[in-house]
Design an enzyme around this catalytic site. Structure first.
Site, PDB file in Angstrom:
ATOM      1  N   CYS A   1       0.846  -1.199   0.000  1.00  0.00           N
ATOM      2  CA  CYS A   1       0.000   0.000   0.000  1.00  0.00           C
ATOM      3  C   CYS A   1       0.887   1.256   0.000  1.00  0.00           C
ATOM      4  CB  CYS A   1      -0.907  -0.012   1.235  1.00  0.00           C
ATOM      5  SG  CYS A   1      -0.020   0.207   2.791  1.00  0.00           S
TER       6      CYS A   1
ATOM      7  N   CYS B   1       3.058   1.538   3.055  1.00  0.00           N
ATOM      8  CA  CYS B   1       4.167   0.570   3.038  1.00  0.00           C
ATOM      9  C   CYS B   1       5.316   1.085   2.168  1.00  0.00           C
ATOM     10  CB  CYS B   1       3.695  -0.782   2.505  1.00  0.00           C
ATOM     11  SG  CYS B   1       2.396  -1.562   3.474  1.00  0.00           S
TER      12      CYS B   1
END
Length: 123
Positions: free
Chosen positions: A57, A60
């Site tokens: 994501c 991340c």
């Protein structure tokens, strides 16, 4: 005390050498990732093992960028690995991503720190 036997694996980085040993009785249940460890390095300080746990994501990705920026700013030898497999992430006891693991220790989970905090986590 652990019994150690040389596993025969070595890494070479310029003038550096890593020696790996297998520690009998160090299985941690079904978790095999800790069985083979870099015990010592000749010619250099230990390399920081930095792992970003997450599915990819935007948070991340930002955590990975911050970790790399912090390691570069600190001038350390490091290896950055992205762990995206859910079962591997859960094996660290992490329930919220992204998470930062430094040398096997979960430092933060579920948020993205400032660059100053990241530097402290990686030191």
């Amino acid at each position: 005390p652990f019994a150690a036997e040389h596993a025969g694996d070595q890494e070479h980085h310029g003038n550096e050498q890593n020696y790996y040993f297998h520690f009998a009785g160090c299985d941690n249940g079904n978790d095999k990732r800790n069985n083979l460890r870099t015990v010592f390095r000749i010619g250099a300080e230990m390399r920081k093992e930095i792992k970003i746990l997450g599915t990819g994501c935007p948070k991340c990705i930002r955590l990975a960028e911050l970790a790399e920026e912090a390691a570069i700013e600190l001038g350390i030898d490091y290896k950055l690995e992205k762990v995206t497999d859910i079962s591997d992430i859960i094996s660290y006891g992490v329930m919220l991503t992204p998470a930062l693991v430094v040398d096997g220790d979960v430092k933060i989970s579920g948020s993205v720190p400032s660059i100053e905090q990241m530097i402290e986590y990686i030191k």
